[in-house]
Design a protein around this motif. Sequence first.
Motif, mmCIF file in Angstrom:
data_model
loop_
_atom_site.group_PDB
_atom_site.id
_atom_site.type_symbol
_atom_site.label_atom_id
_atom_site.label_comp_id
_atom_site.label_asym_id
_atom_site.label_seq_id
_atom_site.Cartn_x
_atom_site.Cartn_y
_atom_site.Cartn_z
ATOM 1 N N GLN A 183 8.273 -21.226 7.611
ATOM 2 C CA GLN A 183 7.198 -20.257 7.491
ATOM 3 C C GLN A 183 7.716 -18.911 7.969
ATOM 4 O OE1 GLN A 183 4.404 -22.619 9.948
ATOM 5 N NE2 GLN A 183 2.996 -22.513 8.208
ATOM 6 N N GLY A 184 7.335 -17.866 7.276
ATOM 7 C CA GLY A 184 7.805 -16.546 7.667
ATOM 8 C C GLY A 184 6.828 -15.456 7.280
ATOM 9 N N THR A 185 6.822 -14.407 8.051
ATOM 10 C CA THR A 185 6.019 -13.222 7.748
ATOM 11 C C THR A 185 6.896 -11.996 7.898
ATOM 12 O OG1 THR A 185 5.275 -12.957 10.043
ATOM 13 C CG2 THR A 185 3.900 -14.296 8.579
ATOM 14 N N ARG A 186 6.554 -10.981 7.136
ATOM 15 C CA ARG A 186 7.280 -9.711 7.247
ATOM 16 C C ARG A 186 6.311 -8.565 6.993
ATOM 17 N NH1 ARG A 186 12.573 -7.424 3.849
ATOM 18 N NH2 ARG A 186 12.839 -5.555 5.140
ATOM 19 N N LEU A 187 6.460 -7.517 7.800
ATOM 20 C CA LEU A 187 5.666 -6.312 7.623
ATOM 21 C C LEU A 187 6.591 -5.108 7.759
ATOM 22 C CD1 LEU A 187 2.976 -4.804 7.288
ATOM 23 C CD2 LEU A 187 2.727 -4.877 9.780
ATOM 24 N N PHE A 188 6.617 -4.314 6.712
ATOM 25 C CA PHE A 188 7.391 -3.074 6.727
ATOM 26 C C PHE A 188 6.432 -1.917 6.493
ATOM 27 C CE2 PHE A 188 9.334 0.428 4.461
ATOM 28 C CZ PHE A 188 10.443 0.712 5.242
ATOM 29 N N ALA A 189 6.532 -0.900 7.331
ATOM 30 C CA ALA A 189 5.696 0.285 7.172
ATOM 31 C C ALA A 189 6.546 1.520 7.423
ATOM 32 C CB ALA A 189 4.508 0.259 8.137
ATOM 33 N N GLY A 190 6.314 2.535 6.636
ATOM 34 C CA GLY A 190 7.083 3.764 6.792
ATOM 35 C C GLY A 190 6.298 4.969 6.346
ATOM 36 N N SER A 191 6.663 6.102 6.873
ATOM 37 C CA SER A 191 6.027 7.354 6.480
ATOM 38 C C SER A 191 7.093 8.434 6.425
ATOM 39 C CB SER A 191 4.921 7.757 7.462
ATOM 40 O OG SER A 191 5.472 8.012 8.742
ATOM 41 N N SER A 192 6.825 9.435 5.604
ATOM 42 C CA SER A 192 7.760 10.541 5.431
ATOM 43 C C SER A 192 6.980 11.840 5.345
ATOM 44 C CB SER A 192 8.595 10.329 4.161
ATOM 45 O OG SER A 192 9.435 11.441 3.931
ATOM 46 N N LEU A 222 0.866 -1.175 0.000
ATOM 47 C CA LEU A 222 0.000 0.000 0.000
ATOM 48 C C LEU A 222 0.900 1.221 0.000
ATOM 49 C CD1 LEU A 222 -3.135 0.739 2.135
ATOM 50 C CD2 LEU A 222 -1.222 2.341 2.164
ATOM 51 N N GLN A 223 0.608 2.162 -0.882
ATOM 52 C CA GLN A 223 1.421 3.373 -0.962
ATOM 53 C C GLN A 223 0.532 4.577 -1.192
ATOM 54 O OE1 GLN A 223 3.947 4.148 -4.486
ATOM 55 N NE2 GLN A 223 5.645 4.356 -3.054
ATOM 56 N N LEU A 224 0.712 5.567 -0.345
ATOM 57 C CA LEU A 224 0.055 6.862 -0.516
ATOM 58 C C LEU A 224 1.155 7.866 -0.801
ATOM 59 C CD1 LEU A 224 -2.552 8.577 -0.334
ATOM 60 C CD2 LEU A 224 -1.979 8.981 2.071
ATOM 61 N N LYS A 225 1.113 8.437 -1.992
ATOM 62 C CA LYS A 225 2.211 9.275 -2.439
ATOM 63 C C LYS A 225 1.727 10.688 -2.709
ATOM 64 C CE LYS A 225 6.022 9.334 -5.778
ATOM 65 N NZ LYS A 225 6.633 8.661 -6.944
ATOM 66 N N SER A 226 2.560 11.647 -2.279
ATOM 67 C CA SER A 226 2.343 13.073 -2.573
ATOM 68 C C SER A 226 1.020 13.593 -2.007
ATOM 69 C CB SER A 226 2.394 13.330 -4.089
ATOM 70 O OG SER A 226 3.617 12.913 -4.627
ATOM 71 N N PHE A 227 0.736 13.238 -0.780
ATOM 72 C CA PHE A 227 -0.440 13.786 -0.114
ATOM 73 C C PHE A 227 -0.082 15.159 0.448
ATOM 74 C CE2 PHE A 227 -3.036 13.797 3.986
ATOM 75 C CZ PHE A 227 -4.063 14.503 3.382
ATOM 76 N N GLN A 228 -0.700 16.211 -0.116
ATOM 77 C CA GLN A 228 -0.424 17.577 0.295
ATOM 78 C C GLN A 228 -1.315 17.914 1.486
ATOM 79 O OE1 GLN A 228 1.962 18.698 -1.951
ATOM 80 N NE2 GLN A 228 2.509 20.153 -0.356
ATOM 81 N N VAL A 229 -0.776 17.761 2.698
ATOM 82 C CA VAL A 229 -1.541 18.022 3.911
ATOM 83 C C VAL A 229 -1.929 19.493 3.982
ATOM 84 C CG1 VAL A 229 -1.572 17.825 6.422
ATOM 85 C CG2 VAL A 229 -0.311 16.149 5.050
ATOM 86 N N THR A 230 -0.942 20.357 3.768
ATOM 87 C CA THR A 230 -1.154 21.794 3.624
ATOM 88 C C THR A 230 -0.346 22.241 2.427
ATOM 89 O OG1 THR A 230 0.722 22.475 5.012
ATOM 90 C CG2 THR A 230 -1.382 22.006 6.140
ATOM 91 N N GLN A 231 -0.361 23.523 2.164
ATOM 92 C CA GLN A 231 0.397 24.017 1.014
ATOM 93 C C GLN A 231 1.883 23.741 1.168
ATOM 94 O OE1 GLN A 231 0.229 28.242 0.391
ATOM 95 N NE2 GLN A 231 0.669 28.050 -1.791
ATOM 96 N N ASP A 282 10.064 -2.351 10.793
ATOM 97 C CA ASP A 282 10.223 -3.584 10.033
ATOM 98 C C ASP A 282 10.162 -4.736 11.026
ATOM 99 O OD1 ASP A 282 10.802 -5.602 8.299
ATOM 100 O OD2 ASP A 282 12.711 -4.787 7.606
ATOM 101 N N GLN A 283 9.149 -5.578 10.888
ATOM 102 C CA GLN A 283 8.977 -6.701 11.803
ATOM 103 C C GLN A 283 8.938 -7.988 11.007
ATOM 104 O OE1 GLN A 283 6.218 -6.174 14.962
ATOM 105 N NE2 GLN A 283 5.921 -8.357 15.329
ATOM 106 N N GLN A 284 9.787 -8.944 11.419
ATOM 107 C CA GLN A 284 9.884 -10.219 10.732
ATOM 108 C C GLN A 284 9.801 -11.350 11.746
ATOM 109 O OE1 GLN A 284 13.219 -10.417 7.877
ATOM 110 N NE2 GLN A 284 13.533 -8.244 8.257
#
Length: 967
Positions: free
Chosen positions: A411-420, A316-325, A438-440
């Motif tokens: 068996q393995g799982t991985r979840l990576f999440a980041g924000s900028s 999932l990616q949300l790109k270029s969200f202009q919160v304010t000007q 990053d959780q593995q």
Amino acid sequence: MRIIFTILLLTHVLSAAGQGGERLVSGRLTDAQGNGLPGVSIVVKGTMEGTATDADGNYSLTAPIGSVLVFSFVGMQSREVLVTEETLTPLGPSDRRAEPKASKPAPVWNALFSDTTKNTPGVYTLSDQTPVYLQRGPAIAADNVLDIRRRPKISMGLRYGKIRVGNGYLVTTGYPPPPRSGVHVQLNSSATIEKITHLPALQNSYAQGRAVDGQITWRGPDQQELLSWGPIVRSLSLDGSNYPYDRNGRLTSSPSLVRAKTYNPLSLFRTGLGAETGVVVSLPVLRTATLSLGASRNYRQGVIPNSESTKDNFHLQLKSFQVTQALQMDVNAVGSIADGTLLNRGANLSGILGSLLLTPPTFDNANGLGGKKAASSESSYLLPDGSKRSYAPSSVDNPFALIQNYPDREQGTRLFAGSSLRYQITGSFAVTANANVDQQSNEIIFGVPRGFSSSPQGRLTVRKENQKFLSSMITPSFHRYFYDSELKGHISYQYTSQSRELDRLDASGLSENAPFEPLGAESVRVLNKLLSRASHEFIFNAQFHHNWLNLRLTNRSYFSSTVDPESYLNLFPSFSASADLAELLYLDPVHRLKVYSTIARTTREAPLIYSAWTHLTTTSGVEHYNRYFESAEIFFRHGLLPETERKFEAGIDMEGYDRISFELSYFNNTTAHFLTPIHRNGGFELANAARINNAGLTLALSKRFYLRHGHATSAIRWSRVTSMVDALYDGETFIPLAGFSNTGLAIAKGQPFGAIYGTTFLKDDRGNRLIGSDGFPHASNEIQKIGNTLPDWTLGIENSMSWKRFNATFVVDVKKGGDIWNGTRALLDYYGRSEETGKMRDLGSHLFKGVDLSGQPNAMPVALYDPSKPVEENYWMRYGIAGVSENYIEDGSWIRLNEVSFSYTFNLPGAAKTIKASIAGRNLVMITPYSGVDPSSSLFGYANGGGLDLFNLPSTRSFSAQLTLKI
């Protein structure tokens, strides 16, 4: 067809036409098939002001009325258009003002320019042919140009940076939102088949058995015979008796019965299959942002039965969200779930391959069922009374029994999440903050049931590990343009936190009734370990860019909870400089002549849990290879110093002379406090062991060709790398890295890193082998350097072509030199299964080169296999199961057709935009003098086991097809 264009400097700068006001000019550029053209350079003629088209061919800029816009591409004739109050008027030959000079005659550009009015974007259709032009002037990233206007002075805004350039124009820069044009869907589907390739050659002429009382005799599985030093197969017959190991009976020398059969043990391998499906959906949301969602599944069926894996991915990616000007945000999340059975773990696959290749040619592992049925039927490896069925039941396991009874699963799982977040304070100042998690987690089960030769009592390991990695950084930055220069800088603070938790259970002495239940085991050992680390980094970075000069200075200070900062110099600077002499000196027709250099000092700490297990076999002999498993863990201990590395790199990068590119680069890096496991006090521990120097040279040459409706590129890359051990610490003289007690990789002072060490033949002062009174060479028990795994050089050749909607790629890899220890051949020789023993065993007289103990040339011929003597005295067995190591060092050179691929893109009417169909073949052809499996393989599949081959899993030749649908 996607056409990639490179913007070069315009060779002639002309004066602009008189100005009489400004207007907005916008439009979309497409090729003849209607595809948007990205990266088209659009410049106000006579100035450095301009822009470039985005990924879909769209552009927008403000230009003075009466000026001329120059549209240019690499490989296309440039086009000039006059800006009027209402339209863009293409200029004919008589209207051109000082036409740019081409390096050679170019085809006429038959492009159609439709009008562009203030409210109606135009569509420009361009063909594919042209000379190259360069725009000289300050470097302004076209992607960040928002506007060009005539302004009297520099102004600042909250969102964008503005800078004045030539003729009083003001270029507005910033981070514009990406084009938003509705919902886009991309569907991918691919299928792959693969086959085993390049297996060792086996002899199929001689049966299971040995010499008994001077006669070469067949000895069957009931006699626990491991060797294939028996009689020639064509002299044997099947007696049709009730023999449990073969439904056709025992073998006999009687000629009146059914002739003996030979079997192909390699029928165990199956065709590997792979499939991948995926979907990506992107859509505009929240005014300026783009949301992208994707999911895919990858399935693989290995060439060994019961070896399978699946992996599900999502993003999932949300790109270029202009919160304010002034505030922009990006969010990203990626996850995966993986599951696999019978993957390469320890010696499980090597044990299967070893039992397979050592099977005598007259024994059928599949028991007449064929490979496919045998992989799922107990009758292939069990006798009617439930006892084992193999060619030597008490000593060897049937490979089908291993395949069906290994409990190996992962068996393995991985979840990576980041924000900028990026906050533009002014046109020059900004603050960026980001955070990532990053959780593995993975669970691995591996073992051997009770009663198998590799572990008669049975063993089981359940290993669970959880890893968490958190990182956050805040970076104030400064960005300022001058007339022809740019100054950037930032100061960052980064905090990271990582933890690794290990839960491990090892059980031995398993129950026959519950083979994989730890509670019923005779011995159970439980290990729990939690380790963590927190670190802080302060980073300073400053960069100055002129139109021909680039300078960069960086420094890191690193503080960690697991290392004392007073134990090392906490200063890790980096300085790099590059100069484009073609820009400085206007060296036409050279478009780029860049010289560059970097010096740096870096650091890295030891892992909290060391997971490269190749060291575990270095204390055991080759004969125990199939008993190896990842039996011991190594954890970080306090007192370890981080590795520090001094780096130097320099090079030349040139482009010009009819689209020819050339690069020469050299690096020299020295790593101090190199970390590796060392065997001490009956166990292994991680230690700072050595100082290593790595140096290398790379040459690259490429040529780009332009076709009528496309282009082609040919590139060649040559490199040479050396790695030497400058010093060993703590009085060590020799440290094994991988392999076995009598043959393996090691580090020693003054020798190449990872050189091969092993046993040798005794030699005199002139290097002649010493031959004993029995006519055979004498072996030495001393371990010495016998090979170097590093190649003399490597070469890569890549050719690619794009023509209309068709693309093709052709890749060849070459490696010269690089030694490999062929332990597979050593064991095949010992047991009489190699092709060489089949060809040479009846050679009655062989003279070994060398000298006798008096120094005279050897003159005593010998029989390599004399039935009148014990079988252990034949040439291939007299030195032990692994033989003399230096006898099995081979050249690992290769020429490999690594990849051939073709694709075609179809433009579709209606909702669907395109379908791209691709086919590819990989590892198609290999030419090598090496007699084992693929020389790129490694011991037990570990990356740091390269150069060692002991029943390594062979590589595969694969073919794949893919469809990509864009809607």
